[in-house]
Write a protein that holds these residues in place. Structure first.
Motif, short mmCIF file in Angstrom:
data_model
loop_
_atom_site.label_atom_id
_atom_site.label_comp_id
_atom_site.label_asym_id
_atom_site.label_seq_id
_atom_site.Cartn_x
_atom_site.Cartn_y
_atom_site.Cartn_z
N ARG A 419 9.77 -33.89 -89.73
CA ARG A 419 10.31 -32.73 -90.43
C ARG A 419 11.47 -33.16 -91.34
O ARG A 419 12.31 -33.96 -90.95
CB ARG A 419 10.81 -31.72 -89.39
N ARG A 421 14.90 -32.25 -93.08
CA ARG A 421 15.95 -31.30 -92.73
C ARG A 421 16.31 -30.40 -93.91
O ARG A 421 16.61 -29.24 -93.74
CB ARG A 421 17.17 -32.08 -92.26
N ASN A 422 16.30 -30.96 -95.09
CA ASN A 422 16.69 -30.19 -96.28
C ASN A 422 15.57 -30.25 -97.33
O ASN A 422 15.73 -30.84 -98.38
CB ASN A 422 18.00 -30.73 -96.86
N SER A 429 8.06 -28.88 -96.07
CA SER A 429 9.10 -29.31 -95.13
C SER A 429 8.63 -30.36 -94.14
O SER A 429 9.41 -30.87 -93.36
CB SER A 429 9.66 -28.10 -94.39
N TYR B 160 16.79 -35.63 -96.13
CA TYR B 160 17.14 -36.19 -94.83
C TYR B 160 16.16 -35.77 -93.74
O TYR B 160 15.66 -34.64 -93.74
CB TYR B 160 18.54 -35.74 -94.42
N THR B 162 17.08 -36.95 -90.29
CA THR B 162 18.17 -36.72 -89.34
C THR B 162 19.45 -37.17 -90.05
O THR B 162 19.40 -37.49 -91.23
CB THR B 162 18.00 -37.57 -88.06
#
Lengths: 686, 344
Positions: A419, A421-422, A429, B160, B162
Motif C-alpha cells: 500500500r 501511504r500518500n 493506492s 511512501y 512506510t
C-alpha cells in the motif's frame, strides 16, 4: 524567483541586452526560464536551488552577476532618524531556546504613519508579483526580496509586558495567524511570545493580534536567524509555507540579521517614523566563519583543465570569500556566512568551474581500463521473449505500477498488496499484484477506439509483501481477445482462442530451451472453472493460462472472452534451461504413417499422448495430431482423431516391414487403452 | 560399302525397337546417349566408318548416315514432347490485388527508445546494473547526500510505503548499491522505472523511466563527463546538435551540471516555440562530479578516486526526439500510437 532587472541596477550598473544578460546568468547556473517586459522593467523568472538561499534576494543575484561581469557593487547607505531612547530600554528580548534561534535582532520605530507606499516602493512590490498593502508591510517585503533576509514587524502596543520571548510552544497553545487561521501549537514548534502568549510562529507567520493595523503607532522590527530544520518541520506540520519560511528553511545569513533590521528601520523613518537608539542584538554564541583549504592541483584533477591561479583568487574574492595564500598552490578560504552551501574543497571547485565557464572545459572520453563481461542473462532472455511475441503479433504495452484496491479484490491473487501511504489517487493506492489488470484496461481503451482484436503483452514487475519484506517479481503477461492478425481477401479472419495462447506459451518456453515443460489442468482464481492450465518446469509451477472469469471481465465492462497467461519470469530464470548443443542432421529418410480412428468424445489427448510415449517406440522421431473432428459422418458421442507418426533411423534407411510392426504396436496399445475403431480412408473398419 | 549400308539398316531397326519400348523421359535420354553421344554414340562411329570409304562412295553413304541422324533426332524430339506433361494454361490474375501481410507486434516506444540509449553506452564499455524499485530512505536520499528535513527533498516528491520505505524517485540508489559492493573502476548505467508524487499532465507522470550512469576511477574529471555526454547526445540525436553544459545543483554531485541541447524545432528563433518555450534550449540531462560525501558514504576515498554521474528521463527525451506533445500518451497504450513506432 522573480528578479527585476531595474532592481538589480540599484546594485550594479549593468547595461547588457536582456538576451545577453540571460546568457551570462545561465552560464553561472542562474537559470532564467522565462522573462517578460513589464512597465519599463524586465522581470526574469529565476530557477533557484535548494542549497543557494543567498540567490533568493536581489542583492545576492547582483553579487553573482557583478563577479561574472567584473562590475563594482554600489554601496548603499541606510540613514536613520534616531530618538534618544534606547531600544533595549523599551523591549526585553529573551532567547529561551537558543538551539532553535541563535540570533535575534530588533529595533523600534515610533510614530509610523500607516499609508500608501511611495511610488518607487510600489513598483518594486508589484515587480515581485505582489499587491502593495501599506508602507509597513511593503517595507518588510522589500527587505525580504532585496536581501533574502525575512523580517517581521509587530505592533509594539500589542506586545504584552514589552517582552519578546523566543521559546518552544507549550502544549495546547493556539496562535491565530495573520491569515485568520488558528494554529494548534506543539512543543517542537518555536514561537515568539510576549509575557503571556505566542504572538508569532517563528520564521513562518505572524499572529493576527500583534499585526500592524491602521491604529498602529509604534512598531517593533524583528530580524533573526531560525534553525532551518525546525522551521521546515514546523511549516510541514502546520501546513503553512510563506516567503519567509521558504528562506529560513534553506538557511539565512546569520551575520546579516541586524543589518536587515536597520534597513527596515531606515525605510520606515524615511516615511515619517523615528527609530530607537541602537539595534538590540541578542547573539550569545557568535558563530565562527568556516574555512576551507583549496589546492590548485585538485582543481585540475577534478575539472580536467588547468585554471590560472590569479583567476581562482579573483573569482573567489569577488564572490565574497576571503582568500589567503598558504603556500604555492594552496589557499585558506574563509567562507562568508551567506554561502551556507560551501563547506568543502569540492564546493569551492564548483565555484571556480561556474565562473571559468563549463564551455571552456574540454570534452574527453574516459579511458577504458576494464571491460566487464555481460553476465545479465535476464535482460537477454526478456528481449528474446519480446522478439518472439512481436513475431506472433502481440503488441507491447507498459502500464503504471499502481493498482485500484477494488480491482485488486476481484482478482483474489492471494498476494498481499503493498500500500502507498500518500498515493496520487485512492484508485492508485496499491502496487499491482498482477499485470493482467493493466492489460484489461488496455483492451477496453483500444476496443472503445475501434480495435477488433487486441493481443498485447507486458513484461514487468509485480509487487507484494511477504514475511515483512517487499517482493518485486518479474512477470510476463499476455492477453488475447477478438480477431487475430490482418484481414486479407484470400483468407478468413481468425478469432483468438485458448490454443492460440497455449501455442504461444509453448513456443516461448521452447525458444529459451525451457524444456521439457508440462501443463496441468488446475483451477486458478483468475480463470473460469475448468478453463485454466498451470505450466510447470522442473517441478515448479511457473505460470498459468486460461479464460478469464466473468466477474473480472465484468469489472472492466468487457463482453467478449479474453484469454490470458501470466508467467513468473523470476522463477523461470532461476532454473537452468536445457543447454543447447548442435546435434548432427540425420541424412537417412524418414517414414511417416497416418493413423486415423474413431474414439469416445471425451477421450483426453494428454492420455493418448502418454500411452504412446510410455511405449518408447524405437525410431519414433515425433508424432502429431493433425486432425480432429466430429459431425455427420461420425457416430454420435464420437470423434475422429488423426495422428501422424514419423519414424527415422539415425544410421540407415528403415525397412517397410519394420515400420509396419512399430505402427501395429502403437495401434494395439491404443486399442487396449481406449475404445477406438480404426478408419481406413473414408471407410470405418467394423 | 554394302557392309556399311547394312550396318545403317540394322542400327535403324534396333533404334525403332528401342524407342518402341520407351516409357519415360529417362529412357529417352538413355536412347539418346546410345545413338547421339559425342564420344560413344553409334552415329559417331558411323561417321568414323565413312572415312574408310573410297571418295566416290562417300556422297551416297554419307547421305544415308545423315538421314539416319536426322531420323533419330526427330524421333527422339517428338517422343520427348509426348512424355513431357503439358504446362497448364495460366489463368489471368489480377496482380493489383493487395498482397498478404503479416501482423507483427510493436515494441512499446519507451522501451524501444530506452534500448537505443542503452546501446550507445554499451558500445562505450558501460555495463548495466539494476536494483529494486521499492527502496529505503537511506539509499534513495541519505546516502546520496540529502540530509533529513532538507528542502532539496521537495524537488523529489516521493510516494511512501512506510516512514522508511518508498518508491525510488531516481535510479541513483542502484549506484550506491553497486559502489558498496564493487571497487573502482566502475562504469555502469542504471535504467529503470522511477516514481514521483505527481498527477499525470502533459509534462509530468507519477511513473517514468530513467537511464542514469556512473563512472568512478582514478583521474576521472569533468572533461570526461563532457566528452561522454557529448558523444552520447550526438549519437542519439545528430552529430551537429548544439550542446550546452550549465551549472546546476544536485545534492549528490559537486560540481553539478545540466545539459541542454539546442532546440531543433525553432533553432532558438521563436519566442512562442511550443517545444523549447522560446529559450532555444531543451534540458536533457542532469549530471555532475560525484559528491565527495557520496563516495565517503560507500567507503571510496574521494582523495584517490573521483567520478561523474548523469541521468535522463526517457519519456522526456523521447517526447523531444519524436515531437510528442503529451507525456501521458506513453501510458494510454493506444495501439495506434504504439504501432506508429514499429515503422521506425
Amino acid at each position: 524567483m522573480r528578479i527585476s532587472v531595474n532592481w538589480i541596477r540599484d546594485y550594479i550598473d549593468v547595461s547588457l541586452s536582456i538576451p545577453r544578460l540571460i546568457e551570462e546568468l545561465n552560464s553561472i547556473g542562474l537559470l532564467i526560464e522565462e522573462w517578460e517586459e513589464k512597465g519599463g522593467d524586465v522581470i526574469l523568472d529565476l530557477e533557484t536551488y535548494a542549497n543557494r538561499p543567498d540567490t533568493l534576494g536581489h542583492m545576492g543575484v547582483a553579487r553573482e552577476l557583478a563577479a561574472k561581469l567584473g562590475l563594482p557593487i554600489k554601496e548603499q547607505t541606510w540613514p536613520l532618524t534616531e530618538l534618544e531612547e534606547k531600544t533595549s530600554d523599551l523591549v526585553d528580548i529573551q532567547i529561551w531556546d537558543g538551539d532553535l534561534c541563535p540570533r535575534y535582532s530588533g529595533i523600534i520605530v515610533k510614530g509610523v504613519q500607516l499609508g500608501t507606499s511611495p511610488d518607487w516602493l510600489i513598483k518594486k512590490i508589484e515587480a515581485m508579483g505582489l499587491k502593495p498593502i501599506n508602507n509597513v508591510v511593503d517595507v518588510s517585503n522589500y527587505v525580504l526580496f532585496a536581501t533574502a533576509q525575512p523580517i517581521h514587524i509587530f505592533d509594539l502596543a500589542k506586545i504584552g509586558g514589552r517582552k519578546i520571548i523566543i521559546r518552544r510552544a507549550k502544549k495546547g497553545e493556539i496562535l491565530r495567524s495573520l491569515e485568520g487561521e488558528d494554529i494548534h501549537l506543539s512543543h517542537e514548534m518555536l514561537v515568539i511570545a510576549d509575557d503571556k502568549k505566542p504572538i508569532a510562529l517563528a520564521g513562518i507567520i505572524g499572529g493576527e493580534e500583534s499585526a500592524v493595523s491602521e491604529y498602529t503607532r509604534d512598531v517593533f522590527i524583528e530580524s533573526a536567524y531560525f534553525d532551518p530544520v525546525s522551521v521546515r518541520k514546523t511549516n510541514k506540520k502546520a501546513g503553512i509555507q510563506t516567503d519567509a519560511s521558504y528562506r529560513f528553511e534553506r538557511g539565512a545569513d546569520i551575520s546579516f540579521s541586524p543589518q536587515a533590521a536597520l534597513m527596515a528601520a531606515s525605510l520606515l523613518t524615511q516615511i515619517g517614523g523615528e527609530a530607537t537608539k541602537g539595534i538590540k542584538d541578542v547573539y550569545p554564541k557568535p558563530k565562527k566563519s568556516k574555512t576551507v583549504v583549496l589546492r590548485n592541483h585538485r582543481v585540475s584533477e577534478l575539472l580536467g583543465v588547468d585554471v590560472d591561479e590569479d583567476f581562482i583568487e579573483k573569482t573567489l574574492t569577488d564572490l565574497g570569500f576571503q582568500v589567503e595564500l598558504q603556500q604555492q598552490g594552496i589557499w585558506r578560504i574563509k567562507i562568508p556566512f551567506f554561502r551556507i552551501d560551501i563547506e568543502r574543497e569540492a564546493d569551492l571547485i564548483e565555484e571556480i568551474a561556474r565562473f571559468y565557464g563549463f564551455d571552456r572545459i574540454p570534452a574527453r572520453i574516459p579511458p577504458l581500463k576494464t571491460l566487464e563481461p555481460v553476465l545479465d542473462q535476464k535482460r537477454r532472455r526478456v528481449n528474446r521473449l519480446r522478439q518472439l511475441l512481436f513475431h506472433y503479433g502481440f503488441d507491447e504495452v507498459v502500464n503504471y505500477s499502481f493498482f485500484d484496491p477494488e480491482k485488486e479484490a476481484i482478482f483474489e491473487t492471494s498476494r498481499k498488496a503493498v500500500r502507498i501511504r500518500n498515493p496520487i489517487s485512492s484508485r492508485a493506492s496499491l502496487l499491482k499484484t498482477t499485470l493482467i489488470g493493466g492489460l484489461l484496461e488496455n483492451i477496453v481503451w483500444n476496443r472503445n477506439r475501434g480495435a477488433e482484436g487486441v493481443h498485447i503483452f507486458e513484461a514487468g514487475k509485480i509487487y507484494f509483501s511477504q514475511d515483512e519484506t517487499c517482493v518485486e517479481q518479474l512477470m510476463l503477461a499476455l492477453v488475447t481477445s477478438g480477431f487475430v492478425g490482418t484481414t486479407h481477401w484470400q483468407t478468413e479472419s481468425e478469432k483468438a482462442d485458448f490454443f492460440q495462447l497455449k501455442g504461444t506459451c509453448e513456443d516461448l518456453m521452447a525458444d529459451l530451451h525451457y524444456e521439457p515443460f508440462s501443463f496441468q489442468e488446475e483451477n486458478h482464481p483468475f480463470f473460469q472453472q475448468g478453463y485454466s492450465l498451470s505450466l510447470h518446469f522442473k517441478g515448479k509451477a511457473v505460470g498459468y493460462l486460461g479464460l478469464l472469469k466473468e466477474d473480472i471481465l465484468d469489472s472492466y465492462s468487457l463482453k467478449d472472452p479474453v484469454w490470458a497467461a501470466e508467467l513468473n519470469l523470476n522463477e523461470l530464470f532461476e532454473r537452468q534451461p536445457q543447454s543447447f548443443l548442435y546435434s548432427p542432421v540425420i541424412k537417412y529418410p524418414s517414414m511417416s504413417r497416418d493413423v486415423s480412428f474413431i474414439a469416445d468424445q471425451d477421450v483426453v489427448f494428454q492420455e493418448i499422448k502418454e500411452v504412446v510415449e510410455r511405449l518408447s517406440i524405437p525410431y519414433l522421431e515425433k508424432f502429431e495430431l493433425y486432425d480432429r473432428f466430429s459431425g455427420p459422418f461420425i457416430p454420435k458421442d464420437k470423434i475422429s482423431l488423426s495422428f501422424r507418426f514419423i519414424f527415422r533411423h539415425p544410421k540407415r534407411t528403415l525397412l517397410t516391414e519394420e515400420v509396419d510392426n512399430l505402427q501395429q504396436k502403437i495401434i494395439n496399445a491404443l486399442k487396449t487403452s481406449f475404445n477406438i475403431q480404426l478408419r481406413e480412408g473414408e471407410k470405418i473398419d467394423k | 560399302m554394302k557392309e556399311l549400308k547394312d550396318k545403317i539398316e540394322e542400327h535403324k531397326r534396333n533404334f525403332d525397337r528401342a524407342i518402341a519400348q520407351v516409357k519415360d523421359e529417362n529412357a529417352i535420354q538413355k536412347v539418346r546417349n546410345l545413338y547421339l553421344s559425342r564420344k560413344r554414340g553409334y552415329l559417331r562411329f558411323l561417321f568414323e566408318d565413312l572415312k574408310t570409304l573410297k571418295p566416290e562412295e562417300k556422297p551416297e553413304v554419307g547421305q544415308m548416315v545423315n538421314d539416319f541422324r536426322n531420323y533419330v533426332q526427330d524421333k527422339l524430339q517428338s517422343l520427348k514432347e509426348e512424355f513431357t506433361t503439358p504446362r497448364p494454361v495460366l489463368k489471368k490474375v489480377d496482380l493489383t490485388l493487395p498482397g498478404k501481410k503479416r501482423y507483427w507486434g510493436s515494441p512499446h516506444p519507451i522501451l524501444l527508445f530506452q534500448q537505443e540509449i542503452e546501446n550507445i553506452f554499451l558500445r562505450m564499455g558501460f555495463s548495466i546494473a539494476e536494483g529494486p524499485e521499492i527502496e529505503t530512505d537511506y539509499y534513495n536520499f541519505e546516502a546520496l547526500n540529502f540530509p533529513p528535513h532538507h528542502p532539496a527533498r521537495d524537488d523529489w516528491d516521493t510516494l511512501y510505503i512506510t516512514d522508511d520505505l518508498l518508491l525510488r524517485t531516481h535510479t541513483s540508489p542502484v549506484q550506491i548499491r553497486v559502489m558498496e559492493k564493487k571497487k573502482p573502476p566502475i562504469m555502469i548505467i542504471n535504467p529503470g522505472k522511477v516514481y514521483r508524487k505527481e498527477d499525470p499532465d502533459p509534462t509530468h507522470l507519477p511513473m517514468f523511466y530513467q537511464v542514469e550512469g556512473l563512472v568512478v576511477d582514478i583521474g576521472i574529471t569533468l572533461a570526461h563527463l563532457k566528452g561522454t555526454l557529448e558523444y552520447f547526445l550526438k549519437t542519439l540525436f545528430h552529430e551537429k546538435i548544439k550542446i550546452r553544459f550549465r551549472p546546476s545543483f544536485f545534492p549528490f554531485t559537486e560540481p553539478s551540471a545540466e545539459v541542454d541541447i539546442g532546440c531543433t524545432v525553432c533553432q532558438g528563433k521563436s519566442k512562442e516555440c511550443r517545444v523549447c518555450g522560446g529559450s532555444g534550449w531543451i534540458e536533457i540531462l542532469g549530471s555532475g562530479m560525484v559528491d565527495p560525501q557520496v563516495l565517503k558514504n560507500v567507503n571510496i576515498d574521494p582523495e584517490k578516486y573521483s567520478g561523474f554521474a548523469f541521468g535522463l528521463g526517457v519519456e522526456r527525451t523521447a517526447m523531444f526526439a519524436f515531437q510528442i506533445p503529451d507525456m501521458r500518451y506513453f501510458y494510454e497504450n493506444d495501439l495506434r500510437f504504439i504501432r506508429e513506432f514499429s515503422l521506425k
